[in-house]
Scaffold this active site. Structure first.
Site, PDB file in Angstrom:
ATOM      1  N   ASP A  30      -2.699   2.339   6.900  1.00 11.99           N
ATOM      2  CA  ASP A  30      -2.773   1.051   6.206  1.00 11.99           C
ATOM      3  C   ASP A  30      -3.878   0.198   6.837  1.00 11.99           C
ATOM      4  OD1 ASP A  30      -0.497  -0.692   4.365  1.00 11.99           O
ATOM      5  OD2 ASP A  30      -2.001  -1.828   5.491  1.00 11.99           O
ATOM      6  N   ILE A  31      -4.614  -0.517   5.978  1.00  8.66           N
ATOM      7  CA  ILE A  31      -5.727  -1.345   6.448  1.00  8.66           C
ATOM      8  C   ILE A  31      -5.239  -2.562   7.242  1.00  8.66           C
ATOM      9  CG2 ILE A  31      -5.996  -2.925   4.478  1.00  8.66           C
ATOM     10  CD1 ILE A  31      -9.003  -2.176   4.488  1.00  8.66           C
ATOM     11  N   HIS A 100       3.451   4.170  -3.546  1.00 11.91           N
ATOM     12  CA  HIS A 100       3.177   4.494  -2.142  1.00 11.91           C
ATOM     13  C   HIS A 100       4.405   4.210  -1.305  1.00 11.91           C
ATOM     14  CE1 HIS A 100       1.957   0.326  -2.947  1.00 11.91           C
ATOM     15  NE2 HIS A 100       2.362   0.035  -1.725  1.00 11.91           N
ATOM     16  N   HIS A 102       5.515   3.321   2.595  1.00 11.18           N
ATOM     17  CA  HIS A 102       5.061   2.884   3.916  1.00 11.18           C
ATOM     18  C   HIS A 102       5.874   3.652   4.965  1.00 11.18           C
ATOM     19  CE1 HIS A 102       3.159  -1.028   2.512  1.00 11.18           C
ATOM     20  NE2 HIS A 102       3.967  -0.808   1.495  1.00 11.18           N
TER      21      HIS A 102
HETATM   22  P1  5GP Z   1       2.436  -3.019  -1.041  1.00  9.02           P
HETATM   23  O1  5GP Z   1       2.284  -4.488  -0.699  1.00  9.02           O
HETATM   24  O2  5GP Z   1       1.944  -2.750  -2.450  1.00  9.02           O
HETATM   25  O3  5GP Z   1       3.802  -2.460  -0.761  1.00  9.02           O
HETATM   26  O4  5GP Z   1       1.491  -2.239  -0.046  1.00  9.02           O
HETATM   27  C1  5GP Z   1       0.115  -2.119  -0.228  1.00  9.02           C
HETATM   28  C2  5GP Z   1      -0.482  -1.833   1.125  1.00  9.02           C
HETATM   29  O5  5GP Z   1      -1.802  -1.377   0.922  1.00  9.02           O
HETATM   30  C3  5GP Z   1      -0.575  -3.055   2.046  1.00  9.02           C
HETATM   31  O6  5GP Z   1       0.196  -2.817   3.225  1.00  9.02           O
HETATM   32  C4  5GP Z   1      -2.070  -3.183   2.329  1.00  9.02           C
HETATM   33  O7  5GP Z   1      -2.354  -3.557   3.656  1.00  9.02           O
HETATM   34  C5  5GP Z   1      -2.607  -1.796   1.997  1.00  9.02           C
HETATM   35  N1  5GP Z   1      -3.979  -1.765   1.503  1.00  9.02           N
HETATM   36  C6  5GP Z   1      -4.525  -2.572   0.560  1.00  9.02           C
HETATM   37  N2  5GP Z   1      -5.807  -2.241   0.342  1.00  9.02           N
HETATM   38  C7  5GP Z   1      -6.078  -1.192   1.171  1.00  9.02           C
HETATM   39  C8  5GP Z   1      -7.264  -0.407   1.403  1.00  9.02           C
HETATM   40  O8  5GP Z   1      -8.326  -0.593   0.798  1.00  9.02           O
HETATM   41  N3  5GP Z   1      -7.170   0.573   2.339  1.00  9.02           N
HETATM   42  C9  5GP Z   1      -6.017   0.819   3.030  1.00  9.02           C
HETATM   43  N4  5GP Z   1      -6.053   1.807   3.923  1.00  9.02           N
HETATM   44  N5  5GP Z   1      -4.888   0.105   2.826  1.00  9.02           N
HETATM   45  C10 5GP Z   1      -4.923  -0.886   1.924  1.00  9.02           C
END
Ligand code: 5GP
Ligand code: ZN
Length: 114
Positions: A30-31, A100, A102
């Site tokens: 994760d970024i 996705h 985590h």
């Molecule tokens: P959500 O909030 O949808 O459950 O998780 C999305 C995740 O994607 C977040 O934890 C965010 O930090 C990660 N993320 C968003 N953009 C990118 C990216 O360009 N690269 C990576 N490696 N992670 C990303």
């Protein structure tokens, strides 16, 4: 081809630190890590949310969770523990609309989540 962020990461169009990849799934860092280990494990198939998963995806999702479990143990979290979570839709905090999971490990987590 679509311009979904995680489809682009799966195609290596956008660079990411990939921890594991096979023909069906990719696991990358994760970024914005929220724990010492914070991987995102995605199916290569585009599914926007968990609501879109169907019977045809049974093996794919089983495979993904198997790989998540293997990765967690390989990274040393098997004994102390780790968290595997998927946010579905806005109220759960989903911000990228490609399924996705985590994988978070390396610290103690609280329950219930915020
Ligand atoms: P959500 O909030 O949808 O459950 O998780 C999305 C995740 O994607 C977040 O934890 C965010 O930090 C990660 N993320 C968003 N953009 C990118 C990216 O360009 N690269 C990576 N490696 N992670 C990303
Ligand atoms: Zn996608």
């Amino acid at each position: 081809m679509n311009d979904c962020l995680f489809c682009r990461i799966a195609r290596h169009d956008i660079p990411s630190k990939i921890e594991y990849e096979d023909d069906r799934v990719v696991a990358f860092h994760d970024i914005g890590p929220k724990a010492p280990t914070h991987l995102l494990i995605i199916p290569k198939k585009h599914l926007a949310t968990l609501n879109e998963i169907g019977e045809a995806d049974r093996d794919l999702l089983g495979h993904l969770i198997l790989k998540a479990s293997e990765l967690a143990r390989r990274l040393g979290h098997g004994e102390k523990g780790y968290r595997l979570v998927a946010n579905c839709q806005a109220d759960a905090g989903q911000s990228v609309f490609h399924v996705h999971f985590h994988l978070l490990g390396g610290r103690r987590f609280t329950w219930p989540p915020g």
